[in-house]
Design an enzyme around this catalytic site. Structure first.
Site, PDB file in Angstrom:
ATOM      1  CG  ASP A  49       1.950  12.364 -10.355  1.00 32.55           C
ATOM      2  OD1 ASP A  49       2.938  13.029 -11.969  1.00 32.55           O
ATOM      3  OD2 ASP A  49       1.790  11.363 -10.091  1.00 32.55           O
ATOM      4  CE1 TYR A  54      -4.351  10.736  -7.398  1.00 33.38           C
ATOM      5  CE2 TYR A  54      -1.757  12.185  -7.612  1.00 33.38           C
ATOM      6  CZ  TYR A  54      -3.087  11.183  -8.043  1.00 33.38           C
ATOM      7  OH  TYR A  54      -2.691  10.372  -8.687  1.00 33.38           O
ATOM      8  CE  LYS A  83      -1.411  11.821 -12.405  1.00 36.16           C
ATOM      9  NZ  LYS A  83      -0.981  12.222 -11.157  1.00 36.16           N
ATOM     10  CG  HIS A 116      -6.041  11.177 -13.022  1.00 30.69           C
ATOM     11  ND1 HIS A 116      -6.143  12.200 -12.021  1.00 30.69           N
ATOM     12  CD2 HIS A 116      -5.121   9.299 -13.028  1.00 30.69           C
ATOM     13  CE1 HIS A 116      -5.113  10.883 -11.104  1.00 30.69           C
ATOM     14  NE2 HIS A 116      -5.212  10.282 -11.853  1.00 30.69           N
TER      15      HIS A 116
HETATM   16  P1  NDP Z   1       3.842   3.462  -4.351  1.00 35.58           P
HETATM   17  O1  NDP Z   1       4.212   2.158  -4.849  1.00 35.58           O
HETATM   18  O2  NDP Z   1       4.497   4.629  -4.716  1.00 35.58           O
HETATM   19  O3  NDP Z   1       4.048   2.970  -2.798  1.00 35.58           O
HETATM   20  C1  NDP Z   1       3.897   4.038  -1.841  1.00 35.58           C
HETATM   21  C2  NDP Z   1       3.683   3.267  -0.697  1.00 35.58           C
HETATM   22  O4  NDP Z   1       5.099   2.894  -0.336  1.00 35.58           O
HETATM   23  C3  NDP Z   1       3.755   4.321   0.365  1.00 35.58           C
HETATM   24  O5  NDP Z   1       2.397   3.056   1.172  1.00 35.58           O
HETATM   25  C4  NDP Z   1       4.739   4.290   1.639  1.00 35.58           C
HETATM   26  O6  NDP Z   1       4.613   4.357   2.453  1.00 35.58           O
HETATM   27  C5  NDP Z   1       5.652   3.458   1.089  1.00 35.58           C
HETATM   28  N1  NDP Z   1       6.784   3.287   0.541  1.00 35.58           N
HETATM   29  C6  NDP Z   1       7.720   3.615  -0.149  1.00 35.58           C
HETATM   30  N2  NDP Z   1       9.042   3.936  -0.231  1.00 35.58           N
HETATM   31  C7  NDP Z   1       9.148   2.970   0.676  1.00 35.58           C
HETATM   32  C8  NDP Z   1      10.570   2.263   0.588  1.00 35.58           C
HETATM   33  N3  NDP Z   1      11.579   2.499   0.276  1.00 35.58           N
HETATM   34  N4  NDP Z   1      10.223   1.159   1.491  1.00 35.58           N
HETATM   35  C9  NDP Z   1       9.270   0.650   1.865  1.00 35.58           C
HETATM   36  N5  NDP Z   1       7.941   1.029   1.642  1.00 35.58           N
HETATM   37  C10 NDP Z   1       8.414   2.604   0.886  1.00 35.58           C
HETATM   38  O7  NDP Z   1       2.583   4.040  -4.799  1.00 35.58           O
HETATM   39  P2  NDP Z   1       1.575   5.120  -4.642  1.00 35.58           P
HETATM   40  O8  NDP Z   1       0.361   4.532  -5.365  1.00 35.58           O
HETATM   41  O9  NDP Z   1       1.774   6.298  -4.175  1.00 35.58           O
HETATM   42  O10 NDP Z   1       2.462   5.582  -6.152  1.00 35.58           O
HETATM   43  C11 NDP Z   1       2.544   6.290  -6.579  1.00 35.58           C
HETATM   44  C12 NDP Z   1       2.630   7.757  -7.533  1.00 35.58           C
HETATM   45  O11 NDP Z   1       1.923   7.714  -8.444  1.00 35.58           O
HETATM   46  C13 NDP Z   1       1.281   8.617  -6.282  1.00 35.58           C
HETATM   47  O12 NDP Z   1       1.880   8.746  -4.645  1.00 35.58           O
HETATM   48  C14 NDP Z   1       1.007   8.960  -7.750  1.00 35.58           C
HETATM   49  O13 NDP Z   1       1.472  10.662  -7.562  1.00 35.58           O
HETATM   50  C15 NDP Z   1       0.413   8.558  -9.024  1.00 35.58           C
HETATM   51  N6  NDP Z   1      -0.483   7.521  -9.428  1.00 35.58           N
HETATM   52  C16 NDP Z   1      -1.177   8.187 -10.150  1.00 35.58           C
HETATM   53  C17 NDP Z   1      -2.310   7.329 -10.330  1.00 35.58           C
HETATM   54  C18 NDP Z   1      -3.451   7.639 -11.999  1.00 35.58           C
HETATM   55  O14 NDP Z   1      -4.104   6.745 -12.093  1.00 35.58           O
HETATM   56  N7  NDP Z   1      -2.381   8.079 -12.649  1.00 35.58           N
HETATM   57  C19 NDP Z   1      -2.379   6.219  -9.582  1.00 35.58           C
HETATM   58  C20 NDP Z   1      -2.128   5.807  -8.428  1.00 35.58           C
HETATM   59  C21 NDP Z   1      -0.473   6.413  -8.128  1.00 35.58           C
HETATM   60  P3  NDP Z   1       6.201   6.122   3.381  1.00 35.58           P
HETATM   61  O15 NDP Z   1       5.274   7.061   2.762  1.00 35.58           O
HETATM   62  O16 NDP Z   1       5.356   5.525   4.869  1.00 35.58           O
HETATM   63  O17 NDP Z   1       7.020   6.198   3.588  1.00 35.58           O
END
Ligand code: NDP
Length: 281
Positions: A49, A54, A83, A116
């Site tokens: 995604d 981004y 998006k 988006h």
């Molecule tokens: P998430 O809820 O996926 O959390 C990501 C964070 O959690 C990162 O800091 C990551 O660090 C950490 N993490 C991941 N896996 C673990 C684990 N197993 N244990 C502990 N920590 C963990 O946040 P996002 O905001 O990135 O949301 C996911 C996706 O949703 C985005 O990447 C994007 O593609 C989408 N999105 C869409 C939006 C929209 O408006 N449509 C808005 C926001 C997000 P690390 O990388 O170090 O593991």
């Protein structure tokens, strides 16, 4: 039981979407992203995604090319989402934005293209552009993101093609009951963004920790499994190989009803991202 890493959900236009994918928001370092996408594909992820805003579609595309080569699979085995950003909402400008995303990603079609954010006065014209792209066979499915019930009602009022997806902020502290109910009634699949609450403390919740201990899983795994069992598509972001593997290792257990209810009861309607009824970007 959803017990297979390649388990998919059928969208309202008949196409299959993986129930779990990789999110790539806030990964600004190209080599970090290329590696994460590659490692994800190697470990079984088939859905990625992204979004124009981004600013990392080139690296995402490079990771895809390298990943599929190493895994010996083809582009068609993947489900790629992007998006259209707010500034590009409009008929011609949305079509141009789609082409630009394809170019940056280095692919000739997307599996899913989303609006988006529901910018008032703009999303309907953009939706017409998405309908055009869909009818022309340029994209396999079209949907929206951050739409509240009233935005969906407004869009459905004159849409020719129904959105397949509504991608919204969703996690145990923001369970989105109303939007989910409306989407279910209207056969629009809900997809969770920030499913782990983007590192804002959810994973330290004591109730979730207790449940995790009981199933011998991590809190992140419990939360992602809660998504799957709630028929929500989920796209956790990680660039760390251990956590990428951890997040997809959720197909060998089932949360029971009591524990699902406990997780449901954690809702506080708490957003960590912007409010779709009150944003100014
Ligand atoms: P998430 O809820 O996926 O959390 C990501 C964070 O959690 C990162 O800091 C990551 O660090 C950490 N993490 C991941 N896996 C673990 C684990 N197993 N244990 C502990 N920590 C963990 O946040 P996002 O905001 O990135 O949301 C996911 C996706 O949703 C985005 O990447 C994007 O593609 C989408 N999105 C869409 C939006 C929209 O408006 N449509 C808005 C926001 C997000 P690390 O990388 O170090 O593991």
């Amino acid at each position: 039981m959803i017990n297979n890493m390649n388990s998919t959900i059928t969208l309202n236009n008949g196409i299959e979407m993986p129930r779990l994918g990789l999110g790539v928001f806030r990964v600004e370092d190209s080599s970090e992203l290329i590696n994460a996408v590659k490692v994800a594909i190697k470990n079984g992820y088939r859905s990625i995604d992204g979004a124009a805003i981004y600013g990392n579609e080139e690296a995402m595309g490079e990771g895809i090319r390298e990943g599929i080569k190493e895994a010996g699979i083809s582009r068609e085995d993947l489900f790629i989402t992007s998006k259209v950003w707010n500034a590009d909402l409009g008929y011609e400008s949305t079509i141009a934005a789609y082409e630009a995303s394809l170019n940056r990603l280095g692919v000739d079609y997307l599996d899913l293209y989303l609006i988006h954010w529901p910018v008032e006065g703009k999303y309907k014209e953009a939706w017409k552009a998405l309908e055009y792209l869909y009818k022309e066979g340029r994209v396999r499915a079209i949907g929206v993101s951050n739409f509240q019930v009233h935005h969906l009602q407004d869009l459905l009022g004159d849409a020719e093609v129904k959105p397949v997806i509504n991608q919204i902020e969703l996690h145990p502290y923001l369970s989105q009951k109303n939007v989910r109910e409306f989407c279910e009634e209207n056969h629009i699949q809900v997809e969770a963004w920030s499913p782990l609450m983007a590192g804002n403390g959810l994973l330290e919740n004591e109730i979730l920790k207790e449940i995790a201990k009981k199933y011998n899983k991590t809190v992140a795994q419990i939360v992602l499994r809660w998504d799957l069992q709630g028929q929500v598509v989920t796209i956790p972001k990680s660039t760390n190989e251990r956590r990428l593997i951890e997040n997809i290792d959720i197909f060998d257990f089932n949360l029971n009803k009591v524990d699902i209810d406990k997780i449901d009861s954690l809702n506080q309607d708490l957003r960590v991202g912007p409010d779709p009824d009150n944003f100014d970007f």
